[in-house]
Design an enzyme around this catalytic site. Structure first.
Site, PDB file in Angstrom:
ATOM      1  CB  THR A  95      -0.929   0.000   1.211  1.00 43.26           C
ATOM      2  OG1 THR A  95      -1.717  -1.009   1.017  1.00 43.26           O
ATOM      3  CG2 THR A  95      -1.895   1.333   1.247  1.00 43.26           C
ATOM      4  CE  LYS A 170      -5.187  -1.932   2.091  1.00 40.15           C
ATOM      5  NZ  LYS A 170      -3.572  -2.459   2.188  1.00 40.15           N
ATOM      6  CE  LYS A 238       2.306   2.052   4.253  1.00 36.31           C
ATOM      7  NZ  LYS A 238       1.850   1.258   3.413  1.00 36.31           N
TER       8      LYS A 238
END
Length: 407
Positions: A95, A170, A238
């Site tokens: 990701t 995502k 993150k």
């Protein structure tokens, strides 16, 4: 097929094993060679550099940590784009930033290399069971070429659009999870504080309108005191940062995501960066709040105090457990409760390491209840530092001290 697999962490390790079992020839590279032990034992070939892993591969798959890691393995000298031969298929399943996926694709095209961004959802369970949801960005022909690989790793495999679209999808996934995790953990905290059995609560709400993957999979882990990572808190932060950055670029405000980001930062401040995302629980009911509650309950509600202590192992990460039990001991002794001895026994049964009890607490126990002092000393509480003081106390204390000093 010759497949280079780069990144063998919590997710990558299981994913690489599925490909080996499917008959692919795997070339493995990771920052820590120890993470490749199982895959090498299963037939994978360890490579000392990215170039060595990639140079003869037909497909290269990456599953690394942060955007800077993705940029480094793909675009640095000796990296994937430089080392791969024309016609190689590159698949980044990390990701990362959508803009980075676009940049890698452009660099790959200049060398006649194909690229897909294909982040996944499903965590460690989905990786182990080859049941991941795979969100893909790229062109249709390249997607079809990669489909046989994807089918060994996941169950839901969807091409979302051109390069970068997988990463944007995502972000949608992570936005939904972030706010949802707040609700899941708040419901657990509410159940505990209402005096309910969280397990029976879960059996009711997990099959109704509140049902979700996070509720079904993460709540049992919290109840078992399992805060081990299926997905690291630091990696989730993150992802949330990427989503917030992209939202800002689009002129969007996402208050639920911003709140979740702040709460997970609280988890990091409590030492939970390497814990699993279910450790959001400790931001809602951190150890210091639990300690304050124990002190209050020791004076007001002995039964609820005992329930909290007994369930302490299932409400805190392992490294907070002893701290919480020590606080419970100090609370019950300070309260000078009539049931002090029974309180001490409950704490010891809950798993307190008596050898860690501080001398001041031993002194307070002696002042509160000689029988409680004897119980603590029998369990191994340290005595040496407080012998001079305890020996001067009246009544049975001196004889207890004499008894244990001679052991």
């Amino acid at each position: 097929m010759r497949v280079a697999f780069i990144g063998l962490g919590v997710m990558g390790k299981s994913m690489s094993m599925h490909l080996i079992k499917a008959g692919h020839e795997l070339f493995l590279y990771s920052r820590r060679d120890s993470s490749a032990t199982d895959a090498v034992a299963a037939g994978g070939k360890w490579c000392n550099t990215i170039k060595q892993a990639v140079s003869n591969a037909e497909v290269v798959i990456t599953m690394v940590g942060f955007p800077k890691d993705v940029e480094e393995v793909y675009l640095s000298p000796g990296g994937i784009v430089e080392s791969a031969t024309p016609g190689t298929l590159l698949i980044d399943m990390t990701t990362t930033k959508p803009s980075l996926a676009v940049a890698i694709n452009e660099a790959a095209l200049h060398k006649g290399i194909k690229f897909l961004d294909a982040p996944v959802s499903g965590g460690d369970v989905g990786a182990r069971n080859a049941a991941l949801s795979i969100m893909v960005g790229g062109d249709q022909a390249t997607f079809e070429q990669a489909r046989p690989i994807f089918e060994k790793l996941g169950k839901t495999i969807v091409l979302q659009g051109p390069c970068g679209s997988g990463q944007h999808t995502k972000m949608c996934n992570q936005i939904a999870i972030a706010s949802g995790m707040i609700g899941v953990m708040e419901s657990l905290v509410y159940a505990r504080n209402a005096g309910l059995n969280p397990e029976t609560v879960l059996s009711s709400i997990s099959t109704g309108a509140a049902a979700s993957w996070s509720l079904a999979n993460y709540t049992p882990r919290v109840l078992a005191g399992n805060f081990a990572p299926g997905f690291f808190v630091e990696h989730f932060i993150k992802d949330m940062d990427i989503a917030l950055e992209e939202a800002h670029r689009m002129g969007l405000e996402l208050p639920g995501l911003a709140l979740a980001r702040k709460m997970y930062e609280d988890v990091v401040k409590l030492g939970g960066a390497k814990l699993g995302t279910q450790s959001l629980f400790i931001a809602l009911e951190p150890p210091y709040k639990t300690r304050d509650k124990l002190c209050a309950l020791a004076n007001s509600d002995s039964a609820q105090w005992a329930s909290y202590v007994t369930n302490a192992k299932n409400s805190t990460p392992p490294y907070y457990h002893q701290e919480l039990l020590s606080s419970a001991l100090a609370a019950c002794i300070s309260a000078r409760a009539s049931a002090c001895l029974e309180h001490v026994r409950i704490i010891l049964r809950a798993g307190l390491d008596a050898h860690t009890i501080d001398p001041y607490t031993v002194l307070r126990a002696a002042e509160s209840d000689p029988a409680a002092l004897r119980e603590l000393l029998t369990a191994g509480a340290p005595l040496t530092a407080v012998v001079p003081v305890l020996a001067q106390l009246p009544g049975p204390i001196a004889s207890i001290v004499s008894e244990f000093s001679s052991h």
